[in-house]
Design a protein around this motif. Structure first.
Motif, PDB file in Angstrom:
ATOM      1  N   CYS A  25      21.085   2.102  52.703  1.00 48.60           N
ATOM      2  CA  CYS A  25      22.095   1.281  53.391  1.00 48.60           C
ATOM      3  C   CYS A  25      22.380   1.765  54.813  1.00 48.60           C
ATOM      4  N   ALA A 233      23.330  -6.589  45.333  1.00 48.74           N
ATOM      5  CA  ALA A 233      23.479  -6.300  46.759  1.00 48.74           C
ATOM      6  C   ALA A 233      24.851  -6.660  47.293  1.00 48.74           C
ATOM      7  N   ALA A 238      27.232  -1.551  45.841  1.00 54.06           N
ATOM      8  CA  ALA A 238      26.421  -1.622  47.054  1.00 54.06           C
ATOM      9  C   ALA A 238      27.288  -1.779  48.291  1.00 54.06           C
ATOM     10  N   ARG A 242      27.333   0.683  51.605  1.00 54.61           N
ATOM     11  CA  ARG A 242      27.170   0.232  52.993  1.00 54.61           C
ATOM     12  C   ARG A 242      28.332   0.694  53.871  1.00 54.61           C
TER      13      ARG A 242
END
Length: 261
Positions: A25, A233, A238, A242
């Motif tokens: 990420c 995602a 996730a 990020r």
């Protein structure tokens, strides 16, 4: 100072899985280095289980160092592109395999200065570096890596048992802090179960520099190469990676600017 060290004080809070997730990420070019002194080939046997060929990694770099070869060039020849979650190679994330035998880390005492210098050269060339150091021993972390790091993250889960382990090893963590000018902070896994990041920060007097959700099914995509559940995602796990990757990349950029002044 574009080097992030990830470690833990005790237990198995998911240092490798977190390092891999951050690398995938990361907002810039990044190299993940497996430098866990307790080798297990976790990335190769888990996330890369589809059969991606890897080089000799750190073990081959030891040979290059003995032969007097340009270590930065030798290091770059050992890395592989990490496949993204969709199976395609990531355009920015690469991986350097770690030790192949439990006896090898002890032989690196004289090699770490050269390895650390090569990793710093990559940082100067615009490639950030995430080093997975696994669980720290009683001697802490390699001093040369600490000296060149821009940030050190101590990964911990947020239950009583892992926090008790962190408390028992507080002196070792403090010793690591004394060896580096880098930001040293906690990377929490599963904040709020039951203790919040704020409570943990207050208890240990360390900043929380990143937070990762505790989602075993989502994490298994990285740790075991499991199929990603629908919406992986865009899910909380996730998304947290990020956000944490962006925050930590910012810490490294700030550290590099301070050195340049």
């Amino acid at each position: 100072m574009a080097i992030l060290l990830l470690t833990s004080a005790s237990g198995a809070p998911g240092v490798t899985t977190t390092a891999l997730g951050l690398a995938l990420c990361w907002p810039r070019d990044v190299l993940m280095v497996d430098a866990d002194p307790h080798p297990s080939h976790a990335v190769e046997s888990g996330y890369l289980s589809a059969g991606t060929e890897t080089g000799g990694g750190l073990a081959d770099l030891a040979g290059a160092h003995r032969a007097g070869t340009d270590l930065t060039a030798a290091l770059w020849n050992q890395v592989i592109a990490l496949p993204g979650i969709d199976g395609r190679p990531s355009p920015t994330a690469r991986f350097l395999p770690g030790f192949g035998h439990p006896a090898q880390p002890a032989l690196f005492t004289m090699i770490w200065p050269a390895i650390a210098a090569s990793l710093a050269e990559l940082g100067d060339a615009g490639v950030d570096v995430i080093v997975d150091l696994g669980r720290m021993g009683s001697d802490g972390l390699p001093a040369e890596l600490c000296a060149r790091a821009g940030a050190v993250g101590v990964v911990t889960r947020c239950g009583l048992r892992p926090l008790a382990g962190l408390s028992v090893n507080a002196e070792t963590v403090e010793a690591v802090s004394s060896r580096t000018a880098a930001t040293v902070g906690l990377v929490t896994v599963g904040a709020g179960h039951p203790y919040s990041a704020r409570e943990i920060c207050a208890q240990f007097g360390m900043p929380v520099i990143a937070e990762v959700a505790d989602d075993p099914r989502a994490a298994a995509v990285l740790s075991d190469g499991a199929p990603g559940p629908r919406g992986w995602a865009s899910g909380r796990y996730a998304s947290g990676l990020r956000h944490s990757a962006a925050r930590l990349a910012g810490l490294l950029a700030d550290a590099a600017r301070e050195v340049a002044l």
